[in-house]
Design an enzyme around this catalytic site. Structure first.
Site, mmCIF file in Angstrom:
data_model
loop_
_atom_site.group_PDB
_atom_site.id
_atom_site.type_symbol
_atom_site.label_atom_id
_atom_site.label_comp_id
_atom_site.label_asym_id
_atom_site.label_seq_id
_atom_site.Cartn_x
_atom_site.Cartn_y
_atom_site.Cartn_z
ATOM 1 N N ALA A 60 103.209 5.100 -0.113
ATOM 2 C CA ALA A 60 104.342 6.017 -0.230
ATOM 3 C C ALA A 60 105.060 6.121 1.110
ATOM 4 O O ALA A 60 104.462 5.954 2.169
ATOM 5 C CB ALA A 60 103.859 7.394 -0.673
ATOM 6 N N MET A 111 109.401 13.023 9.152
ATOM 7 C CA MET A 111 110.476 13.000 8.164
ATOM 8 C C MET A 111 110.599 14.326 7.418
ATOM 9 O O MET A 111 111.701 14.818 7.189
ATOM 10 C CB MET A 111 110.253 11.861 7.167
ATOM 11 C CG MET A 111 110.152 10.476 7.812
ATOM 12 S SD MET A 111 111.634 9.979 8.689
ATOM 13 C CE MET A 111 112.744 9.662 7.325
ATOM 14 N N ASN A 137 103.725 9.877 -5.804
ATOM 15 C CA ASN A 137 103.183 10.740 -4.766
ATOM 16 C C ASN A 137 103.943 12.059 -4.816
ATOM 17 O O ASN A 137 105.152 12.092 -4.586
ATOM 18 C CB ASN A 137 103.344 10.047 -3.411
ATOM 19 C CG ASN A 137 102.691 10.791 -2.272
ATOM 20 O OD1 ASN A 137 102.987 11.949 -2.034
ATOM 21 N ND2 ASN A 137 101.832 10.106 -1.533
ATOM 22 N N SER A 171 100.247 15.503 4.769
ATOM 23 C CA SER A 171 101.334 15.224 5.701
ATOM 24 C C SER A 171 101.359 16.303 6.774
ATOM 25 O O SER A 171 101.284 17.495 6.461
ATOM 26 C CB SER A 171 102.678 15.201 4.972
ATOM 27 O OG SER A 171 103.744 15.190 5.910
ATOM 28 N N ASN A 173 103.916 17.070 8.518
ATOM 29 C CA ASN A 173 105.309 17.389 8.802
ATOM 30 C C ASN A 173 105.905 18.490 7.931
ATOM 31 O O ASN A 173 107.087 18.785 8.039
ATOM 32 C CB ASN A 173 106.154 16.119 8.674
ATOM 33 C CG ASN A 173 105.673 15.031 9.616
ATOM 34 O OD1 ASN A 173 105.426 15.291 10.788
ATOM 35 N ND2 ASN A 173 105.521 13.819 9.106
ATOM 36 N N LYS A 213 95.115 12.620 -1.485
ATOM 37 C CA LYS A 213 95.339 11.931 -0.206
ATOM 38 C C LYS A 213 95.009 12.876 0.940
ATOM 39 O O LYS A 213 95.587 13.960 1.059
ATOM 40 C CB LYS A 213 96.788 11.454 -0.093
ATOM 41 C CG LYS A 213 97.042 10.560 1.120
ATOM 42 C CD LYS A 213 98.397 9.882 1.032
ATOM 43 C CE LYS A 213 98.589 8.861 2.149
ATOM 44 N NZ LYS A 213 99.864 8.118 2.014
#
Length: 362
Positions: A60, A111, A137, A171, A173, A213
């Site tokens: 992804a 991002m 995802n 993530s 972010n 994940k």
């Protein structure tokens, strides 16, 4: 040395990283790539009830908005993963937010889940010709109060067209997202998504696999917690791993201080250690997809030997070029011929103990 490494990479690296990525998407949409694939029964395998033509997937982040799904399979990948997709469209974090660390063959990104949102991505996927396994995802919007509900909404939205789901809670972010990896929060999340799947299964008549994940920065205790929750749940597999916050060993001092998740070659050791530890903790039956620092056939095979059923890559194609999947598959077949191996599955777990006994990097 490939044409890309000689000329193509030099030209693309003259551009801002996001501009170069957009140019790559436009090129793929224009059909500039020829249709090539490596077809060999020795590369085929079944994971989480899904039949994969080969074990190499595109992670992804490359095709966030399902713009080039068909073209990705033309590059030889056995599967691809769209997203991360959130319920509402969002622009992500301010630019610049993507950085190449050339000396390290690495990327830092912050991002922030920039994407077109569920509705547009779903419409694009419905219009695609399906050439292989396509995972979705799913993530949560930055301003969402109930993040778990965003994930459940993703499962409901894409259930009829997804081959599998990846629940991205790792993530670095999106503020607060990694907190969902804490055991109590993880338990609530996994229970809610299992219930969401049961509801959709009742409606559609089939079950879509769900993968979790995780980050590579978890402690041994946190890995134990994830493993226990995986065993208690009906999730089908784990993806190890997302990007790291660590900057250990980087040579590019100019950019190493940029905030965001680090991917590419420096992530290989850390993510492979976590992969092997999770294989030991989870046992042989739960599927694992290995991600992080894969740049050639040797690193791809090492992930399999460390316990992965499948692999994914992304940063590798930035530095090695769009032929990377084809190159890996061809060279893996040469290894298999030399080793007298009839199926890629034979290699799995051969070096789990070697990697799992190593200490987690600081």
């Amino acid at each position: 040395m490939s044409f890309f490494r000689c000329i193509g990479r030099f030209a693309l690296f003259m551009l801002d990283p996001e501009h170069a990525h957009r140019l790559a998407i436009v090129g793929l949409k224009s059909g500039l790539n020829s249709y090539r694939k490596v077809v060999d029964r020795r590369l085929c395998l079944t994971v989480a009830g899904l039949e994969f033509e080969n074990f190499v997937g595109l992670a992804a982040g490359f095709d966030k908005n399902a713009e080039v799904v068909e073209a990705i399979f033309h590059l030889g990948f056995g599967f691809t993963e769209i997203g991360t997709v959130t319920p509402k469209p969002q622009v992500g974090n301010p630019k610049p937010r993507l950085f190449r660390l050339r000396e390290d063959e690495a990327i830092i990104n912050r991002m922030g889940f920039n994407n077109n949102g569920h509705h547009i991505v779903y419409s694009r996927l419905c219009a695609c010709k399906k050439l292989g396994i396509v995972g979705i995802n799913i993530g949560a919007n930055k301003d969402t109060v109930d993040k778990i509900d965003d994930y459940a909404t993703g499962i409901a939205c894409f259930y009829d067209i997804a081959d599998y789901f990846t629940v991205n809670i790792s993530s670095p972010n999106t503020p607060g997202l990694r907190d969902l990896q804490a055991r109590d929060s993880l338990h609530l999340l996994m229970n809610a998504l299992s219930q969401a799947r049961r509801e959709q299964k009742k409606k559609h008549g089939f079950s879509v696999p769900i993968f979790l994940k995780i980050a590579p920065d978890l402690s041994e205790k946190e890995l134990d917690d994830v493993a226990e929750e995986m065993k208690l749940s009906d999730f089908d597999g784990l993806i190890v791993s997302n990007t790291t916050l660590s900057r250990q060993g980087l040579r590019d001092s100019k950019l190493s201080g940029e905030k965001g998740g680090l991917s590419g070659c420096p992530l290989f050791e850390r993510s492979t250690i976590v992969l092997a530890k999770m294989r030991q903790k989870l046992g042989k039956e739960i599927a694992i997809i290995g991600v992080g620092g894969i740049k050639d056939a040797q690193t791809a095979l090492e992930k399999i030997k460390a316990g992965a059923d499948l692999i994914q890559l992304y940063s590798g194609i930035v530095y090695e070029g769009p032929d990377l999947a084809i190159t890996i598959l061809k060279e893996i077949l040469q290894f298999m011929q030399q080793d007298g191996v009839d199926t890629i599955k034979t290699y799995r777990d051969h070096r789990v103990e070697y990697w799992a006994k190593r200490a987690l990097p600081l």
